[in-house]
Scaffold this motif. Structure first.
Motif, PDB file in Angstrom:
ATOM      1  N   GLU A  59       0.833  -1.214   0.000  1.00 12.62           N
ATOM      2  CA  GLU A  59       0.000   0.000   0.000  1.00 12.62           C
ATOM      3  C   GLU A  59       0.865   1.262   0.000  1.00 12.62           C
ATOM      4  N   ARG A  60       1.948   1.245   0.758  1.00 12.39           N
ATOM      5  CA  ARG A  60       2.855   2.399   0.772  1.00 12.39           C
ATOM      6  C   ARG A  60       3.469   2.611  -0.615  1.00 12.39           C
ATOM      7  N   TYR A  61       3.896   1.522  -1.257  1.00 11.26           N
ATOM      8  CA  TYR A  61       4.470   1.614  -2.595  1.00 11.26           C
ATOM      9  C   TYR A  61       3.440   2.184  -3.576  1.00 11.26           C
ATOM     10  N   ILE A  62       2.215   1.702  -3.490  1.00  9.22           N
ATOM     11  CA  ILE A  62       1.145   2.166  -4.380  1.00  9.22           C
ATOM     12  C   ILE A  62       0.947   3.677  -4.228  1.00  9.22           C
ATOM     13  N   LYS A  63       1.011   4.161  -2.994  1.00  7.82           N
ATOM     14  CA  LYS A  63       0.798   5.591  -2.738  1.00  7.82           C
ATOM     15  C   LYS A  63       1.984   6.451  -3.139  1.00  7.82           C
ATOM     16  N   THR A  64       3.203   5.934  -3.009  1.00 11.40           N
ATOM     17  CA  THR A  64       4.379   6.788  -3.198  1.00 11.40           C
ATOM     18  C   THR A  64       5.162   6.548  -4.484  1.00 11.40           C
ATOM     19  N   CYS A  65       4.890   5.439  -5.196  1.00 14.65           N
ATOM     20  CA  CYS A  65       5.752   5.095  -6.335  1.00 14.65           C
ATOM     21  C   CYS A  65       5.024   5.035  -7.678  1.00 14.65           C
ATOM     22  N   LYS A  66       3.814   5.547  -7.738  1.00  5.39           N
ATOM     23  CA  LYS A  66       3.089   5.531  -9.012  1.00  5.39           C
ATOM     24  C   LYS A  66       3.868   6.309 -10.061  1.00  5.39           C
ATOM     25  N   GLY A  67       4.043   5.693 -11.227  1.00  2.00           N
ATOM     26  CA  GLY A  67       4.711   6.345 -12.340  1.00  2.00           C
ATOM     27  C   GLY A  67       6.229   6.282 -12.311  1.00  2.00           C
ATOM     28  N   VAL A  68       6.810   5.688 -11.291  1.00  7.79           N
ATOM     29  CA  VAL A  68       8.264   5.665 -11.195  1.00  7.79           C
ATOM     30  C   VAL A  68       8.870   4.668 -12.175  1.00  7.79           C
ATOM     31  N   PHE A  69       8.333   3.450 -12.250  1.00 10.77           N
ATOM     32  CA  PHE A  69       8.920   2.417 -13.105  1.00 10.77           C
ATOM     33  C   PHE A  69       7.996   1.903 -14.200  1.00 10.77           C
ATOM     34  N   GLY A  70       6.798   2.372 -14.295  1.00 10.05           N
ATOM     35  CA  GLY A  70       5.895   1.916 -15.337  1.00 10.05           C
ATOM     36  C   GLY A  70       4.752   1.091 -14.780  1.00 10.05           C
ATOM     37  N   THR A  71       3.753   0.906 -15.621  1.00 14.62           N
ATOM     38  CA  THR A  71       2.516   0.279 -15.162  1.00 14.62           C
ATOM     39  C   THR A  71       2.666  -1.198 -14.819  1.00 14.62           C
ATOM     40  N   GLU A  72       3.530  -1.917 -15.524  1.00  6.08           N
ATOM     41  CA  GLU A  72       3.672  -3.344 -15.220  1.00  6.08           C
ATOM     42  C   GLU A  72       4.220  -3.553 -13.817  1.00  6.08           C
ATOM     43  N   SER A  73       5.288  -2.864 -13.474  1.00  6.52           N
ATOM     44  CA  SER A  73       5.850  -3.032 -12.132  1.00  6.52           C
ATOM     45  C   SER A  73       4.903  -2.469 -11.070  1.00  6.52           C
ATOM     46  N   TYR A  74       4.181  -1.423 -11.398  1.00  8.36           N
ATOM     47  CA  TYR A  74       3.197  -0.856 -10.461  1.00  8.36           C
ATOM     48  C   TYR A  74       2.085  -1.861 -10.182  1.00  8.36           C
ATOM     49  N   SER A  75       1.661  -2.586 -11.220  1.00  7.30           N
ATOM     50  CA  SER A  75       0.601  -3.579 -11.030  1.00  7.30           C
ATOM     51  C   SER A  75       1.040  -4.695 -10.085  1.00  7.30           C
ATOM     52  N   LYS A 100      -7.834  -3.369  -9.225  1.00  6.59           N
ATOM     53  CA  LYS A 100      -6.919  -2.254  -9.468  1.00  6.59           C
ATOM     54  C   LYS A 100      -5.663  -2.733 -10.190  1.00  6.59           C
ATOM     55  N   CYS A 101      -5.220  -3.930  -9.847  1.00  3.81           N
ATOM     56  CA  CYS A 101      -4.066  -4.541 -10.515  1.00  3.81           C
ATOM     57  C   CYS A 101      -4.360  -4.720 -12.005  1.00  3.81           C
ATOM     58  N   ILE A 102      -5.529  -5.249 -12.301  1.00  2.00           N
ATOM     59  CA  ILE A 102      -5.944  -5.456 -13.689  1.00  2.00           C
ATOM     60  C   ILE A 102      -6.068  -4.115 -14.401  1.00  2.00           C
ATOM     61  N   GLY A 103      -6.599  -3.118 -13.707  1.00  2.00           N
ATOM     62  CA  GLY A 103      -6.713  -1.779 -14.290  1.00  2.00           C
ATOM     63  C   GLY A 103      -5.358  -1.141 -14.581  1.00  2.00           C
ATOM     64  N   ALA A 104      -4.382  -1.445 -13.738  1.00  2.00           N
ATOM     65  CA  ALA A 104      -3.045  -0.875 -13.932  1.00  2.00           C
ATOM     66  C   ALA A 104      -2.315  -1.531 -15.091  1.00  2.00           C
ATOM     67  N   PHE A 105      -2.439  -2.864 -15.205  1.00  2.00           N
ATOM     68  CA  PHE A 105      -1.740  -3.589 -16.277  1.00  2.00           C
ATOM     69  C   PHE A 105      -2.490  -4.887 -16.537  1.00  2.00           C
ATOM     70  N   TYR A 106      -3.404  -4.837 -17.482  1.00  2.00           N
ATOM     71  CA  TYR A 106      -4.314  -5.951 -17.762  1.00  2.00           C
ATOM     72  C   TYR A 106      -3.586  -7.265 -18.018  1.00  2.00           C
ATOM     73  N   ALA A 107      -2.446  -7.216 -18.655  1.00  2.00           N
ATOM     74  CA  ALA A 107      -1.733  -8.443 -19.048  1.00  2.00           C
ATOM     75  C   ALA A 107      -1.045  -9.146 -17.885  1.00  2.00           C
ATOM     76  N   ASN A 108      -1.046  -8.569 -16.685  1.00  2.00           N
ATOM     77  CA  ASN A 108      -0.470  -9.239 -15.521  1.00  2.00           C
ATOM     78  C   ASN A 108      -1.422 -10.362 -15.120  1.00  2.00           C
ATOM     79  N   SER A 109      -1.118 -11.565 -15.578  1.00  2.00           N
ATOM     80  CA  SER A 109      -2.015 -12.695 -15.340  1.00  2.00           C
ATOM     81  C   SER A 109      -2.176 -13.014 -13.864  1.00  2.00           C
ATOM     82  N   ALA A 110      -1.189 -12.692 -13.051  1.00  2.00           N
ATOM     83  CA  ALA A 110      -1.293 -12.948 -11.611  1.00  2.00           C
ATOM     84  C   ALA A 110      -2.433 -12.139 -10.986  1.00  2.00           C
ATOM     85  N   CYS A 111      -2.742 -10.973 -11.547  1.00  2.00           N
ATOM     86  CA  CYS A 111      -3.875 -10.189 -11.052  1.00  2.00           C
ATOM     87  C   CYS A 111      -5.167 -10.982 -11.206  1.00  2.00           C
TER      88      CYS A 111
END
Length: 186
Positions: A59-75, A100-111
């Motif tokens: 949750e802390r990463y989600i709040k503070t690191c959005k846009g830092v490394f891209g949507t796949e790593s954010y997901s 939210k994971c799917i919304g961030a990067f749909y192709a992340n099958s783990a979501c």
């Protein structure tokens, strides 16, 4: 989570997130360095199966690191939040994190796998089955792409990266199969 899946997940996280971001951190970028540290903490909490810590750090990463490394790593942070919440018995919150994971990067099958787990726990079996089917299709596609990438690897580092990704996908497939076996036996 069994040890093989955990090791595959850690390998994937280390290879894709931290290794690719190390150059930014070395250049002295404070926010990137902080986010890498948080990623390492999430990986440690995942390895320790410390679900409250993983949830808090994700949750802390989600709040503070959005846009830092891209949507796949954010997901992946949402994915790990969903893993933690599913393991804490908080299926409704896990479902929200999965969506939210799917919304961030749909192709992340783990979501999709985590979404299926949450839906099955909530006894929404039709939706859980559909989420598992979607996860299986995404995993199959990603494995095909990963195998092509592995076959075309230009050096040992690329081969290692693609092998780690394939291991991560195999772990996802195993988890999806375990959910299917538990909730939808033949």
């Amino acid at each position: 989570m069994n040890l093989a899946r955990l090791l595959a997940a850690i390998s994937f996280l280390l290879m894709t997130g931290i290794a690719l971001s190390a150059e930014s951190a070395a250049a002295g970028h404070g926010k990137e360095s902080n986010c890498i540290d948080q990623w390492k903490e999430r990986t440690a909490a995942l390895a320790a199966e410390d679900w409250p810590q993983l949830s808090r750090i994700a949750e802390r990463y989600i709040k503070t690191c959005k846009g830092v490394f891209g949507t796949e790593s954010y997901s992946v942070a949402y994915e790990e939040a969903a893993i933690a919440l599913n393991n804490l018995g908080k299926a409704s919150q896990a479902l929200s994190a999965s969506d939210k994971c799917i919304g961030a990067f749909y192709a992340n099958s783990a979501c999709h796998v985590q979404r299926a787990q949450a839906l099955a726990t909530l006894e929404k079996y039709t939706q859980a089955h559909a989420a598992l089917d979607k996860a299986d299709r995404l995993i199959t596609h990603a494995i095909e792409v990963g195998q092509r990438d592995l076959n075309g690897a230009k050096n040992s580092l690329e081969r290692e990266l693609f092998e780690a990704r394939l291991g991560h996908l195999a772990a996802q497939r195993s988890h999806a199969s375990a959910i299917r076996d538990r909730y939808f036996p033949k």
